[in-house]
Design an enzyme around this catalytic site. Structure first.
Site, PDB file in Angstrom:
ATOM      1  N   GLN A 132       0.847  -1.199   0.000  1.00 27.38           N
ATOM      2  CA  GLN A 132       0.000   0.000   0.000  1.00 27.38           C
ATOM      3  C   GLN A 132       0.884   1.251   0.000  1.00 27.38           C
ATOM      4  O   GLN A 132       1.701   1.422   0.904  1.00 27.38           O
ATOM      5  CB  GLN A 132      -0.860  -0.011   1.263  1.00 27.38           C
ATOM      6  CG  GLN A 132      -1.753   1.194   1.423  1.00 27.38           C
ATOM      7  CD  GLN A 132      -2.478   1.152   2.762  1.00 27.38           C
ATOM      8  OE1 GLN A 132      -1.922   0.696   3.751  1.00 27.38           O
ATOM      9  NE2 GLN A 132      -3.694   1.631   2.808  1.00 27.38           N
ATOM     10  N   GLY A 133       0.712   2.102  -0.978  1.00 22.86           N
ATOM     11  CA  GLY A 133       1.493   3.340  -1.064  1.00 22.86           C
ATOM     12  C   GLY A 133       0.623   4.536  -0.730  1.00 22.86           C
ATOM     13  O   GLY A 133       0.195   5.275  -1.632  1.00 22.86           O
ATOM     14  N   SER A 135       1.113   6.456   2.793  1.00 24.81           N
ATOM     15  CA  SER A 135       1.892   7.397   3.612  1.00 24.81           C
ATOM     16  C   SER A 135       3.103   7.921   2.858  1.00 24.81           C
ATOM     17  O   SER A 135       3.733   7.186   2.095  1.00 24.81           O
ATOM     18  CB  SER A 135       2.379   6.711   4.883  1.00 24.81           C
ATOM     19  OG  SER A 135       1.297   6.170   5.571  1.00 24.81           O
ATOM     20  N   GLU A 251      -9.458  -1.258   5.667  1.00 28.55           N
ATOM     21  CA  GLU A 251      -8.286  -1.349   6.547  1.00 28.55           C
ATOM     22  C   GLU A 251      -8.684  -1.226   8.015  1.00 28.55           C
ATOM     23  O   GLU A 251      -8.124  -1.881   8.885  1.00 28.55           O
ATOM     24  CB  GLU A 251      -7.294  -0.246   6.165  1.00 28.55           C
ATOM     25  CG  GLU A 251      -6.016  -0.288   6.961  1.00 28.55           C
ATOM     26  CD  GLU A 251      -4.926   0.598   6.370  1.00 28.55           C
ATOM     27  OE1 GLU A 251      -5.134   1.201   5.306  1.00 28.55           O
ATOM     28  OE2 GLU A 251      -3.866   0.690   7.010  1.00 28.55           O
TER      29      GLU A 251
HETATM   30  C1  LIG Z   1       4.286  -1.115  11.187  1.00 27.49           C
HETATM   31  C2  LIG Z   1       3.668  -0.089  10.277  1.00 27.49           C
HETATM   32  C3  LIG Z   1       3.298  -0.450   9.003  1.00 27.49           C
HETATM   33  C4  LIG Z   1       2.771   0.501   8.132  1.00 27.49           C
HETATM   34  N1  LIG Z   1       2.456   0.104   6.860  1.00 27.49           N
HETATM   35  C5  LIG Z   1       2.050   1.025   5.974  1.00 27.49           C
HETATM   36  C6  LIG Z   1       1.831   0.654   4.609  1.00 27.49           C
HETATM   37  O1  LIG Z   1       1.956  -0.516   4.237  1.00 27.49           O
HETATM   38  N2  LIG Z   1       1.493   1.615   3.730  1.00 27.49           N
HETATM   39  C7  LIG Z   1       1.322   2.911   4.099  1.00 27.49           C
HETATM   40  O2  LIG Z   1       0.980   3.713   3.246  1.00 27.49           O
HETATM   41  N3  LIG Z   1       1.517   3.296   5.382  1.00 27.49           N
HETATM   42  C8  LIG Z   1       1.882   2.384   6.320  1.00 27.49           C
HETATM   43  N4  LIG Z   1       2.119   2.760   7.624  1.00 27.49           N
HETATM   44  C9  LIG Z   1       2.068   4.184   7.954  1.00 27.49           C
HETATM   45  C10 LIG Z   1       0.941   4.597   8.857  1.00 27.49           C
HETATM   46  O3  LIG Z   1      -0.289   4.535   8.192  1.00 27.49           O
HETATM   47  C11 LIG Z   1       1.302   6.015   9.335  1.00 27.49           C
HETATM   48  O4  LIG Z   1       2.447   5.889  10.154  1.00 27.49           O
HETATM   49  C12 LIG Z   1       0.176   6.660  10.103  1.00 27.49           C
HETATM   50  O5  LIG Z   1      -0.874   6.973   9.240  1.00 27.49           O
HETATM   51  C13 LIG Z   1       0.658   7.928  10.825  1.00 27.49           C
HETATM   52  O6  LIG Z   1       1.298   8.813   9.944  1.00 27.49           O
HETATM   53  P1  LIG Z   1       2.743   9.416  10.263  1.00 27.49           P
HETATM   54  O7  LIG Z   1       3.638   8.278  10.652  1.00 27.49           O
HETATM   55  O8  LIG Z   1       3.144  10.288   9.132  1.00 27.49           O
HETATM   56  O9  LIG Z   1       2.552  10.293  11.579  1.00 27.49           O
HETATM   57  P2  LIG Z   1       2.044  11.802  11.646  1.00 27.49           P
HETATM   58  O10 LIG Z   1       0.852  11.960  10.781  1.00 27.49           O
HETATM   59  O11 LIG Z   1       3.215  12.685  11.423  1.00 27.49           O
HETATM   60  O12 LIG Z   1       1.582  11.868  13.145  1.00 27.49           O
HETATM   61  C14 LIG Z   1       2.510  11.982  14.226  1.00 27.49           C
HETATM   62  C15 LIG Z   1       1.686  11.981  15.514  1.00 27.49           C
HETATM   63  O13 LIG Z   1       0.788  13.109  15.527  1.00 27.49           O
HETATM   64  C16 LIG Z   1      -0.541  12.680  15.696  1.00 27.49           C
HETATM   65  N5  LIG Z   1      -1.455  13.497  14.877  1.00 27.49           N
HETATM   66  C17 LIG Z   1      -1.278  13.857  13.576  1.00 27.49           C
HETATM   67  N6  LIG Z   1      -2.328  14.587  13.146  1.00 27.49           N
HETATM   68  C18 LIG Z   1      -3.196  14.675  14.210  1.00 27.49           C
HETATM   69  C19 LIG Z   1      -4.468  15.272  14.401  1.00 27.49           C
HETATM   70  N7  LIG Z   1      -5.079  15.938  13.414  1.00 27.49           N
HETATM   71  N8  LIG Z   1      -5.049  15.143  15.619  1.00 27.49           N
HETATM   72  C20 LIG Z   1      -4.434  14.462  16.645  1.00 27.49           C
HETATM   73  N9  LIG Z   1      -3.227  13.879  16.508  1.00 27.49           N
HETATM   74  C21 LIG Z   1      -2.620  13.975  15.318  1.00 27.49           C
HETATM   75  C22 LIG Z   1      -0.569  11.247  15.205  1.00 27.49           C
HETATM   76  O14 LIG Z   1      -1.616  10.507  15.777  1.00 27.49           O
HETATM   77  C23 LIG Z   1       0.802  10.747  15.665  1.00 27.49           C
HETATM   78  O15 LIG Z   1       0.780  10.352  17.017  1.00 27.49           O
HETATM   79  C24 LIG Z   1       2.607   1.837   8.538  1.00 27.49           C
HETATM   80  C25 LIG Z   1       2.958   2.209   9.844  1.00 27.49           C
HETATM   81  C26 LIG Z   1       3.479   1.254  10.711  1.00 27.49           C
HETATM   82  C27 LIG Z   1       3.852   1.671  12.106  1.00 27.49           C
END
Ligand SMILES: Cc1cc2nc3c(=O)[nH]c(=O)nc-3n(C[C@H](O)[C@H](O)[C@H](O)COP(=O)(O)OP(=O)(O)OC[C@H]3O[C@@H](n4cnc5c(N)ncnc54)[C@H](O)[C@@H]3O)c2cc1C
Length: 402
Positions: A132-133, A135, A251
């Protein structure tokens, strides 16, 4: 009205139980991933791929998906039974989680007949692994801000940009991809399109990312002038946000249609009882400590109510007003509970809780420590707990926007 008899269902259950008892090999002699996000070595990958293929061939995966696309064409009740028996046998997880649980149901739901014929069977058999692309390095929770670009050039699309945390990106043949096709659209959502993109093309490179546990399981994916065929576009150009939202519903467990199999092995409070017999407090088994007993019983009650709550999510009259309510809260509560459960199991071990996988004095070969570190994944992937709370607050409870 279903005409399936109780006898048919119980016969099916006995057959499935016998098949899993005979064919499940939970200990191949190396460490198996507890979840689909932990597949880090070729040995694990090959073993799990073969296992999924075998389960599919036996008819216990995709049993309720349409026959013409490679499914079994049976009632969902049969798949539910097969999945229950698979879990009881405590066997390895299904590998192709993103294909099975997000891409597959999405293609069956919103795809064309041609797309269903092309992709569904390969998803079930584990021939074609999906990733899945969504993030990006600067845009995870803020998915609508995705910046990876797709520009039409003749019959093709040309991709540039980067995706991150791509689970199984290094093994995938296809990616469900959200990319920006119109940077000048009136709002950020309108400029996005959705692709079923091949991964093995020039200009797509995956670089493994090492996790907290030292294992690999996801990658950063780079697109540099990568050319994919025109028919990789799913749905209409500019309507990618709609398709992505539907994918997230799968999801986050809001929509049904899953093909069965389980992709994460959950820790079990009853196994902690065994651990509490081995671990000691003041020279006695920890289980003899009344406070620990109370805590364990509390965890068992929580585990049971989460199971029941998730079943309630499938009872139509309970969820018809707010279809997402129980599924969204289940994802939030179950993932946070699993993290707390593993944390408790480590605390119980006293100073031996500091040992890790591979260290001879670790209880249960360090399983709890590994499960604890990995349990953060599920509280982040598919929407962090904070984001889940926001969604529940706004869309289910009707609170003002955060
Ligand atoms: C093991 C693992 C596998 C994954 N696999 C995939 C994958 O296959 N494909 C893919 O596309 N993604 C994948 N992800 C990514 C995952 O979907 C993202 O990490 C997630 O959506 C959070 O985005 P971010 O890491 O950019 O954090 P950010 O969006 O930068 O957030 C950082 C922190 O701020 C908080 N935050 C941000 N905005 C708000 C808001 N509006 N209100 C309150 N709190 C907020 C978040 O909850 C978090 O605690 C994976 C992640 C993990 C850990």
């Amino acid at each position: 009205m279903s005409t399936i008899s109780e006898k048919e269902l119980s016969d099916y259950r006995s057959d499935a139980a016998a098949w899993f008892a005979e064919n499940t090999n939970a200990d191949p002699g190396f460490m198996l991933p507890l979840t689909f996000m932990e597949v880090g070595t070729d040995q694990q990958f090959n073993f799990l791929r073969e296992w999924q293929h075998k389960v599919y061939e036996a008819g216990y995966l995709g049993a309720a998906w349409p026959k013409e696309y490679g499914g079994g064409g049976l009632d969902q009740k049969f798949q539910t039974i097969a999945t229950e028996e698979m879990a009881k046998a405590n066997g390895p997880i299904m590998l192709n989680a993103i294909g099975l649980n997000w891409a597959g149901p999405l293609i069956l739901d919103m795809g064309t007949d041609e797309e269903r014929k092309r992709y569904i069977k390969g998803i079930l058999s584990a021939e074609d692994i999906w990733c899945q692309g969504f993030s990006e390095p600067e845009n995870g929770s803020d998915l609508g801000n995705a910046q990876t670009k797709a520009v039409r050039d003749g019959d093709d699309w040309v991709l540039n940009g980067s995706k991150i945390w791509t689970t199984q990106g290094n093994y995938a043949k296809y990616m469900i991809l959200l990319a920006r096709t119109n940077p000048d659209a009136p709002n950020k959502y309108a400029g996005l399109s959705f692709f079923l993109s091949p991964m093995q093309v020039d200009g797509i490179e995956t670089v493994p990312i090492r996790k907290l546990t030292g294992e690999y399981g996801f990658t950063q994916t780079f697109f540099t002038e990568a050319r994919i065929p025109g028919d990789s576009l799913m749905g209409k150009e500019g309507e990618g946000w709609l398709v992505a939202m539907r994918t997230l519903e799968y999801e986050r467990g809001v929509k049904g249609g899953q093909p069965g199999g389980y992709v994460m092995r959950a820790s079990d409070p009853f196994e902690i009882v065994e651990l509490a017999r081995k671990a000691t407090r003041g020279g006695k088994p920890a289980l003899e400590d009344p406070v620990i007993k109370d805590q364990l019983i509390q965890l068992m009650i929580e585990a049971r109510s989460l199971q029941l709550n998730s079943k309630r999510g499938h009872i139509q009259p309970l969820v018809q007003d707010k279809p997402a309510s129980l599924a969204l809260s289940s994802k939030l509560m179950a993932t946070e509970f699993m993290r707390r459960l593993n944390e408790f199991a480590i605390t119980l071990q006293g100073q031996r809780g500091a040992y890790y996988v591979g260290e001879p004095d670790a209880y249960d070969e360090g399983l709890w420590q590994r499960a604890y570190l990995n349990s953060f994944s599920a509280t982040i992937g598919g929407g962090t707990s904070q984001i889940q709370r926001n969604i529940i607050g706004e869309h289910v409870l009707g609170l003002p926007k955060s």
